[in-house]
Design a protein around this motif. Structure first.
Motif, PDB file in Angstrom:
ATOM      1  N   SER A  41      -4.162   3.805   2.172  1.00 25.28           N
ATOM      2  CA  SER A  41      -3.028   3.162   2.845  1.00 25.28           C
ATOM      3  C   SER A  41      -2.962   3.719   4.258  1.00 25.28           C
ATOM      4  O   SER A  41      -3.760   4.581   4.631  1.00 25.28           O
ATOM      5  CB  SER A  41      -1.721   3.547   2.161  1.00 25.28           C
ATOM      6  OG  SER A  41      -1.418   2.718   1.104  1.00 25.28           O
ATOM      7  N   ALA A  42      -1.968   3.302   5.002  1.00 25.01           N
ATOM      8  CA  ALA A  42      -1.693   3.890   6.316  1.00 25.01           C
ATOM      9  C   ALA A  42      -0.878   5.168   6.113  1.00 25.01           C
ATOM     10  O   ALA A  42      -0.234   5.323   5.072  1.00 25.01           O
ATOM     11  CB  ALA A  42      -0.903   2.891   7.138  1.00 25.01           C
ATOM     12  N   LYS A  52       7.038   5.398   8.679  1.00 30.14           N
ATOM     13  CA  LYS A  52       5.657   5.092   8.270  1.00 30.14           C
ATOM     14  C   LYS A  52       4.908   4.487   9.452  1.00 30.14           C
ATOM     15  O   LYS A  52       5.495   3.702  10.211  1.00 30.14           O
ATOM     16  CB  LYS A  52       5.658   4.017   7.177  1.00 30.14           C
ATOM     17  CG  LYS A  52       6.204   4.409   5.847  1.00 30.14           C
ATOM     18  CD  LYS A  52       6.176   3.138   4.987  1.00 30.14           C
ATOM     19  CE  LYS A  52       6.405   3.461   3.534  1.00 30.14           C
ATOM     20  NZ  LYS A  52       6.117   2.302   2.689  1.00 30.14           N
ATOM     21  N   THR A  54       2.899   2.060   9.417  1.00 35.72           N
ATOM     22  CA  THR A  54       2.997   0.588   9.351  1.00 35.72           C
ATOM     23  C   THR A  54       4.260   0.093  10.068  1.00 35.72           C
ATOM     24  O   THR A  54       4.224  -0.877  10.817  1.00 35.72           O
ATOM     25  CB  THR A  54       3.016   0.116   7.879  1.00 35.72           C
ATOM     26  OG1 THR A  54       1.904   0.698   7.210  1.00 35.72           O
ATOM     27  CG2 THR A  54       2.935  -1.397   7.758  1.00 35.72           C
ATOM     28  N   GLU A 119      -3.950   0.861   8.166  1.00 36.32           N
ATOM     29  CA  GLU A 119      -4.961   1.091   7.132  1.00 36.32           C
ATOM     30  C   GLU A 119      -6.348   1.180   7.757  1.00 36.32           C
ATOM     31  O   GLU A 119      -7.163   2.011   7.379  1.00 36.32           O
ATOM     32  CB  GLU A 119      -4.936  -0.049   6.095  1.00 36.32           C
ATOM     33  CG  GLU A 119      -3.958   0.139   4.951  1.00 36.32           C
ATOM     34  CD  GLU A 119      -2.499   0.018   5.323  1.00 36.32           C
ATOM     35  OE1 GLU A 119      -2.210  -0.430   6.444  1.00 36.32           O
ATOM     36  OE2 GLU A 119      -1.643   0.378   4.502  1.00 36.32           O
ATOM     37  N   PHE A 173      -4.561  -3.308   2.048  1.00 39.68           N
ATOM     38  CA  PHE A 173      -3.474  -4.103   2.642  1.00 39.68           C
ATOM     39  C   PHE A 173      -3.873  -5.382   3.377  1.00 39.68           C
ATOM     40  O   PHE A 173      -3.068  -6.255   3.552  1.00 39.68           O
ATOM     41  CB  PHE A 173      -2.676  -3.188   3.578  1.00 39.68           C
ATOM     42  CG  PHE A 173      -1.384  -3.723   4.136  1.00 39.68           C
ATOM     43  CD1 PHE A 173      -0.517  -4.492   3.358  1.00 39.68           C
ATOM     44  CD2 PHE A 173      -1.007  -3.440   5.448  1.00 39.68           C
ATOM     45  CE1 PHE A 173       0.698  -4.951   3.882  1.00 39.68           C
ATOM     46  CE2 PHE A 173       0.201  -3.891   5.979  1.00 39.68           C
ATOM     47  CZ  PHE A 173       1.037  -4.654   5.187  1.00 39.68           C
ATOM     48  N   ARG A 187       4.127  -6.163   1.631  1.00 43.50           N
ATOM     49  CA  ARG A 187       4.260  -4.715   1.768  1.00 43.50           C
ATOM     50  C   ARG A 187       3.832  -4.003   0.479  1.00 43.50           C
ATOM     51  O   ARG A 187       4.085  -4.486  -0.620  1.00 43.50           O
ATOM     52  CB  ARG A 187       5.719  -4.331   2.107  1.00 43.50           C
ATOM     53  CG  ARG A 187       6.215  -4.808   3.460  1.00 43.50           C
ATOM     54  CD  ARG A 187       5.450  -4.259   4.635  1.00 43.50           C
ATOM     55  NE  ARG A 187       5.334  -2.830   4.776  1.00 43.50           N
ATOM     56  CZ  ARG A 187       6.103  -2.060   5.544  1.00 43.50           C
ATOM     57  NH1 ARG A 187       7.103  -2.589   6.201  1.00 43.50           N
ATOM     58  NH2 ARG A 187       5.875  -0.764   5.665  1.00 43.50           N
ATOM     59  N   GLY A 188       3.210  -2.875   0.643  1.00 41.29           N
ATOM     60  CA  GLY A 188       2.711  -2.137  -0.520  1.00 41.29           C
ATOM     61  C   GLY A 188       1.394  -2.705  -1.041  1.00 41.29           C
ATOM     62  O   GLY A 188       0.896  -2.312  -2.097  1.00 41.29           O
ATOM     63  N   GLY A 189       0.794  -3.617  -0.258  1.00 45.04           N
ATOM     64  CA  GLY A 189      -0.359  -4.378  -0.743  1.00 45.04           C
ATOM     65  C   GLY A 189      -1.666  -3.615  -0.874  1.00 45.04           C
ATOM     66  O   GLY A 189      -2.639  -4.162  -1.401  1.00 45.04           O
ATOM     67  N   SER A 190      -1.716  -2.364  -0.430  1.00 48.72           N
ATOM     68  CA  SER A 190      -2.961  -1.605  -0.628  1.00 48.72           C
ATOM     69  C   SER A 190      -3.280  -1.448  -2.117  1.00 48.72           C
ATOM     70  O   SER A 190      -4.442  -1.325  -2.500  1.00 48.72           O
ATOM     71  CB  SER A 190      -2.863  -0.219   0.014  1.00 48.72           C
ATOM     72  OG  SER A 190      -2.685  -0.344   1.396  1.00 48.72           O
ATOM     73  N   ASP A 191      -2.243  -1.446  -2.936  1.00 50.61           N
ATOM     74  CA  ASP A 191      -2.445  -1.398  -4.397  1.00 50.61           C
ATOM     75  C   ASP A 191      -3.312  -2.568  -4.857  1.00 50.61           C
ATOM     76  O   ASP A 191      -4.120  -2.438  -5.775  1.00 50.61           O
ATOM     77  CB  ASP A 191      -1.102  -1.533  -5.131  1.00 50.61           C
ATOM     78  CG  ASP A 191      -0.277  -0.266  -5.082  1.00 50.61           C
ATOM     79  OD1 ASP A 191      -0.817   0.782  -4.711  1.00 50.61           O
ATOM     80  OD2 ASP A 191       0.915  -0.340  -5.436  1.00 50.61           O
TER      81      ASP A 191
HETATM   82  N1  ASP Z   1       1.010   0.355   4.585  1.00 56.77           N
HETATM   83  C1  ASP Z   1       1.489  -0.847   3.974  1.00 56.77           C
HETATM   84  C2  ASP Z   1       2.985  -0.740   3.728  1.00 56.77           C
HETATM   85  O1  ASP Z   1       3.613   0.176   4.201  1.00 56.77           O
HETATM   86  C3  ASP Z   1       0.742  -1.198   2.755  1.00 56.77           C
HETATM   87  C4  ASP Z   1       0.665  -0.135   1.683  1.00 56.77           C
HETATM   88  O2  ASP Z   1       1.013   1.010   1.915  1.00 56.77           O
HETATM   89  O3  ASP Z   1       0.277  -0.454   0.568  1.00 56.77           O
HETATM   90  O4  ASP Z   1       3.543  -1.588   3.087  1.00 56.77           O
END
Ligand code: ASP
Length: 443
Positions: A41-42, A52, A54, A119, A173, A187-191
């Motif tokens: 992730s970032a 963050k 991002t 990322e 991401f 958001r959170g898409g690195s998963d």
């Molecule tokens: N960096 C992105 C976010 O803050 C994606 C991630 O962390 O999965 O949403």
């Protein structure tokens, strides 16, 4: 000798927030030969009020869009990466990368491009740190022209590119549209990226490293020191995350569900903890009858009473049509003899209240309509409940004991959950009572 388990390892923002965290991540990766593909992730928050990367990027790009000066905002982001590079003692520079990013910001390359750089750059640093090859996600994660994700093309491209490499870092991401421009997941898409990589390389396991040791049986803000769930099925996880417990991005599950690749949620700060295993199915018996408790506040209900409604063809459809005509969704529709209730999100419902009442009078001629607000829903979830008699009895005995008035009960036909409606003010008491009866009294 059998080959080591092939693992894809994804690290969340807090696991990569500074050089100290990077070092922990490096140690985790080096500890197992099979940890060959890394999805970062970032950089996330280093402390409670930190921002963050991002979000810093979104902020800097907003300035660029307005035609304002974003040089300092971008410099602040560069400073964060430079501190990581310095802290790791790397002989590596992002000067050229930032020059290009500056130029693209000026050319208004798009908000997705901007957000994705967190990322991208972290992937570059990670690749320099580990000595693993960098694979730009834009080359292997593909979206269609209309912005929808193209899973087949992605799987094909990833498989081709990654299986030819012993080790690789693939930033999370984002991916690209057919014209080459960048598109991010939500958001959170690195998963999601991590799970796509795991599928494409046919990994034995997808490890998702974060800052908690897995899924907890209940919200730690409500229950003190809740037990970590050791194994959870995808369906149970879906039910719990629907009810507010989010550790993994919802869409991260779909690529892996049918692949038989388990997800292991682990804690970068406590690598010795086994974390939670998320699996399609298992004969592993949960230690407790229930797997977890989730819940949400802020529902409103409409109860419609009409004698002989069961004999009326299309009654339910007409009621739901009224809701649909207002553009609303519903959460639950418990029904009784001559009554039918619809639970909806209160905030969404309120502006439509009077129109819905009028619509119901017009379409189903009810004997009575009753409205209630400030309700909470609690989901008690567990594959173990199917086999166990008396689960519902224990739940309701515990609630009665805690003086909680139960407004609604709904056992899903999956027998995987029991959903209970209570008043908002009883929400925490109810969760604690259920947790106590199933977990604490078992110790
Ligand atoms: N960096 C992105 C976010 O803050 C994606 C991630 O962390 O999965 O949403």
């Amino acid at each position: 000798m059998s080959r080591p388990m092939l693992k894809v390892v994804k690290f969340g923002g807090s696991s990569l927030a500074d050089a100290g965290q990077f070092k922990k991540v490096g140690a985790i990766i080096r500890a197992e030969e099979g940890r060959r593909y890394v999805v970062p992730s970032a950089p996330g928050r280093r402390f409670a009020n930190d921002t963050k990367v991002t979000d810093m990027l979104y902020g800097a790009y907003e300035l660029a869009e307005k035609g304002a000066d974003f040089t300092q905002a971008l410099q602040n982001i560069k400073d964060r990466y430079d501190a990581i590079i310095r802290g790791l003692g790397l002989d590596y520079s992002l000067d050229e990368e930032f020059r290009i990013i500056h130029q693209h910001f000026q050319e208004k390359a798009g908000v997705d491009y901007a957000a994705s750089r967190g990322e991208y750059l972290n992937g570059k640093v990670m690749s320099a740190y580990l000595g693993f090859e960098f694979v730009d996600a834009a080359d292997v994660v593909k979206f269609d022209e209309d912005g929808s994700f193209n899973d087949r093309l992605t799987d094909k491209e990833m498989h081709k590119r990654l299986t030819a490499l012993e080790h690789a870092v693939i930033p999370g991401f984002y991916g690209s549209l057919p014209d080459g421009s960048i598109k991010t997941f939500s958001r959170g898409g690195s998963d999601i990226t991590g799970s796509l990589v795991a599928k494409a390389v046919h990994a034995d396991m997808y490890e998702n490293w974060t800052d908690v040791s897995g899924f907890l049986m209940a919200d730690p803000r409500i229950v003190e020191n809740p037990v970590t769930i050791s194994t959870i099925t995808y369906r149970e996880m879906r039910e719990l995350s629907y009810m507010g417990a989010t550790v993994l991005h919802e869409d991260a599950v779909f690529p892996l569900r049918k692949e038989g690749i388990p997800i292991n949620v682990r804690n970068t700060n406590r690598p010795e903890d086994p974390g939670t295993m998320v699996v399609e199915s298992t004969c592993n018996k949960p230690k407790y009858t229930i797997t977890g408790i989730g819940g949400k506040k802020g529902f409103a209900s409409i109860t419609i009473e009409k004698a002989m409604m069961n004999a009326e063809i299309g009654f339910g459809r007409k009621v739901l049509q009224v809701i649909e005509d207002e553009g609303l969704t519903f959460e639950h529709i418990p029904s009784g003899i001559d009554t039918f209730s619809v639970y909806m999100n209160q905030k969404d419902f309120e502006p439509h209240e009077q129109k819905i009442i009028a619509g119901l009078h017009r379409s189903v001629y009810p004997d009575m309509i009753e409205l209630e607000s400030d309700l909470a829903l609690i989901a008690v979830v567990g594959r173990g409940m199917r086999r166990t008699r008396g689960t519902a009895g224990r739940i309701f005995a515990a609630l009665a004991h805690a003086h909680v008035n139960v407004k609604m009960i709904d056992q899903g036909s999956s027998e995987l959950n029991i959903i209970i409606g209570v008043e908002n003010r009883d929400f925490e008491t109810a969760i604690r009572a259920i947790y106590d009866i199933f977990v604490l009294s078992q110790l």
